[in-house]
Design an enzyme around this catalytic site. Sequence first.
Site, mmCIF file in Angstrom:
data_model
loop_
_atom_site.group_PDB
_atom_site.id
_atom_site.type_symbol
_atom_site.label_atom_id
_atom_site.label_comp_id
_atom_site.label_asym_id
_atom_site.label_seq_id
_atom_site.Cartn_x
_atom_site.Cartn_y
_atom_site.Cartn_z
ATOM 1 N N GLY A 1 0.783 -5.096 0.893
ATOM 2 C CA GLY A 1 -0.393 -5.174 0.029
ATOM 3 C C GLY A 1 -0.078 -5.800 -1.319
ATOM 4 N N GLU B 1 -0.334 -9.398 -0.684
ATOM 5 C CA GLU B 1 -1.762 -9.688 -0.472
ATOM 6 C C GLU B 1 -2.531 -9.683 -1.797
ATOM 7 O OE1 GLU B 1 -1.834 -6.520 2.491
ATOM 8 O OE2 GLU B 1 -2.698 -7.945 3.912
ATOM 9 N N ALA C 1 0.860 -1.185 0.000
ATOM 10 C CA ALA C 1 0.000 0.000 0.000
ATOM 11 C C ALA C 1 0.893 1.231 0.000
ATOM 12 C CB ALA C 1 -0.888 -0.015 1.239
ATOM 13 N N GLU D 1 4.622 -5.172 7.203
ATOM 14 C CA GLU D 1 3.853 -4.116 7.875
ATOM 15 C C GLU D 1 4.296 -3.891 9.312
ATOM 16 O OE1 GLU D 1 2.597 -6.514 5.941
ATOM 17 O OE2 GLU D 1 0.987 -5.723 4.684
HETATM 18 C C1 LIG Z 1 -2.838 -3.220 3.721
HETATM 19 C C2 LIG Z 1 -1.499 -3.044 3.202
HETATM 20 C C3 LIG Z 1 -0.488 -2.438 3.942
HETATM 21 C C4 LIG Z 1 0.829 -2.264 3.343
HETATM 22 O O1 LIG Z 1 1.079 -2.730 2.249
HETATM 23 S S1 LIG Z 1 1.992 -1.370 4.208
HETATM 24 C C5 LIG Z 1 3.395 -1.288 3.133
HETATM 25 C C6 LIG Z 1 4.203 -2.551 3.125
HETATM 26 N N1 LIG Z 1 5.351 -2.410 2.285
HETATM 27 C C7 LIG Z 1 6.545 -2.015 2.740
HETATM 28 O O2 LIG Z 1 6.723 -1.720 3.904
HETATM 29 C C8 LIG Z 1 7.665 -1.917 1.728
HETATM 30 C C9 LIG Z 1 8.126 -0.500 1.565
HETATM 31 N N2 LIG Z 1 9.228 -0.383 0.619
HETATM 32 C C10 LIG Z 1 10.490 -0.773 0.896
HETATM 33 O O3 LIG Z 1 10.791 -1.288 1.947
HETATM 34 C C11 LIG Z 1 11.532 -0.524 -0.144
HETATM 35 O O4 LIG Z 1 11.057 0.439 -1.033
HETATM 36 C C12 LIG Z 1 11.947 -1.769 -0.951
HETATM 37 C C13 LIG Z 1 12.665 -2.766 -0.033
HETATM 38 C C14 LIG Z 1 10.729 -2.433 -1.581
HETATM 39 C C15 LIG Z 1 12.911 -1.337 -2.105
HETATM 40 O O5 LIG Z 1 13.976 -0.602 -1.570
HETATM 41 P P1 LIG Z 1 14.921 0.243 -2.560
HETATM 42 O O6 LIG Z 1 15.367 -0.617 -3.680
HETATM 43 O O7 LIG Z 1 15.992 0.876 -1.712
HETATM 44 O O8 LIG Z 1 13.972 1.363 -3.196
HETATM 45 P P2 LIG Z 1 13.383 2.647 -2.478
HETATM 46 O O9 LIG Z 1 14.304 3.798 -2.732
HETATM 47 O O10 LIG Z 1 13.021 2.373 -1.068
HETATM 48 O O11 LIG Z 1 11.990 2.853 -3.304
HETATM 49 C C16 LIG Z 1 11.917 3.532 -4.538
HETATM 50 C C17 LIG Z 1 10.829 4.578 -4.430
HETATM 51 O O12 LIG Z 1 9.590 3.892 -4.181
HETATM 52 C C18 LIG Z 1 8.990 4.426 -3.012
HETATM 53 N N3 LIG Z 1 8.229 3.353 -2.335
HETATM 54 C C19 LIG Z 1 8.593 2.068 -2.173
HETATM 55 N N4 LIG Z 1 7.645 1.392 -1.518
HETATM 56 C C20 LIG Z 1 6.658 2.272 -1.257
HETATM 57 C C21 LIG Z 1 5.400 2.170 -0.598
HETATM 58 N N5 LIG Z 1 4.936 0.986 -0.093
HETATM 59 N N6 LIG Z 1 4.642 3.285 -0.497
HETATM 60 C C22 LIG Z 1 5.059 4.461 -1.015
HETATM 61 N N7 LIG Z 1 6.243 4.606 -1.672
HETATM 62 C C23 LIG Z 1 7.026 3.521 -1.783
HETATM 63 C C24 LIG Z 1 10.146 4.897 -2.168
HETATM 64 O O13 LIG Z 1 9.703 5.833 -1.201
HETATM 65 C C25 LIG Z 1 11.046 5.508 -3.214
HETATM 66 O O14 LIG Z 1 10.519 6.757 -3.565
HETATM 67 P P3 LIG Z 1 11.498 8.064 -3.584
HETATM 68 O O15 LIG Z 1 12.508 7.751 -4.636
HETATM 69 O O16 LIG Z 1 10.595 9.191 -3.943
HETATM 70 O O17 LIG Z 1 12.117 8.168 -2.236
#
Ligand SMILES: C/C=C/C(=O)SCCNC(=O)CCNC(=O)[C@H](O)C(C)(C)COP(=O)(O)OP(=O)(O)OC[C@H]1O[C@@H](n2cnc3c(N)ncnc32)[C@H](O)[C@@H]1OP(=O)(O)O
Length: 258
Positions: free
Chosen positions: A109, A112, A65, A132
């Site tokens: 998500g 999911e 998400a 999460e």
């Molecule tokens: C009901 C559902 C609930 C949920 O789903 S809660 C969310 C669960 N997901 C997470 O916690 C994962 C979040 N993302 C990460 O941990 C990392 O990303 C990764 C490990 C997947 C990849 O890391 P890396 O290769 O270093 O890339 P990067 O610089 O972190 O990401 C590239 C751009 O993508 C944005 N981004 C990544 N995941 C999300 C997200 N889930 N929501 C919003 N933005 C996201 C970042 O912020 C950044 O953006 P910018 O370059 O502008 O800083």
Amino acid sequence: MPYENILVETHGQVGLIKLNRPKALNALSDALVTELAAAVDAFEADDEIGCIVLTGSERAFAAGADIKEMANHSYMDVYLSDFITKKWGRVATARKPVIAAVAGYALGGGCELAMMCDFILAADTAKFGQPEITIGTIPGAGGTQRLTRFVGKSKAMEMVLTGRTIDAAEAERCGLVSRIVPAADLIEEALKVAARIASLSRPVVMMAKESVNRSYETTLEEGIRFERRLFHSTFATEDQKEGMAAFTEKREANFRNR
Ligand SMILES: C/C=C/C(=O)SCCNC(=O)CCNC(=O)[C@H](O)C(C)(C)COP(=O)(O)OP(=O)(O)OC[C@H]1O[C@@H](n2cnc3c(N)ncnc32)[C@H](O)[C@@H]1OP(=O)(O)O
């Protein structure tokens, strides 16, 4: 409708939906999920389409998400709007088969959403997880329920409590994905499998899907009764007559979705 967060294509009888927010690793914003639900509605209503493939990019199926979008929601915001909203579940309620073709990250998500599909084909680069807990919340789109049914309590509990990500090989070992293909072949293979499903009898495919899904929702005894009713129903279709006649006559069946 014109889409901004997804790409939609048709390949013969297969509908392909690609999540397309590359800069945010396909984070599932409200706009993206709204478009995804609309695209599923459109393919469900299209008589030419017999199977749907849902995919992302090489780097990410979806990284969850959209954290930036939801970070400041209040309890009342999420409670009153019933966030994660019904739109999120549209893939799970599709009657036509939906295959998830997952490369790269399928986190939160994203994992999911993949689990809402009927099965997951994984690229060798795929990574699955429910992180999460590491951002102070818990899975909210079925992760604690579907993951547990896929992989069992022990592994689901470890993944949900620690946020540990598993690779494609571990996902295949524990039954989360049906099989692994080289990343370069993922879309071609998913389209091939989807075309095969779409070439079969549509009503019978839908009954088979409904019956397998029922096994998640009921007892074994009730599920077997349900299966038997649907099995009997197939004998009311022209396609059952055609399929069995084709076998006897040693020819290809020509299913007419009747
Ligand atoms: C009901 C559902 C609930 C949920 O789903 S809660 C969310 C669960 N997901 C997470 O916690 C994962 C979040 N993302 C990460 O941990 C990392 O990303 C990764 C490990 C997947 C990849 O890391 P890396 O290769 O270093 O890339 P990067 O610089 O972190 O990401 C590239 C751009 O993508 C944005 N981004 C990544 N995941 C999300 C997200 N889930 N929501 C919003 N933005 C996201 C970042 O912020 C950044 O953006 P910018 O370059 O502008 O800083």
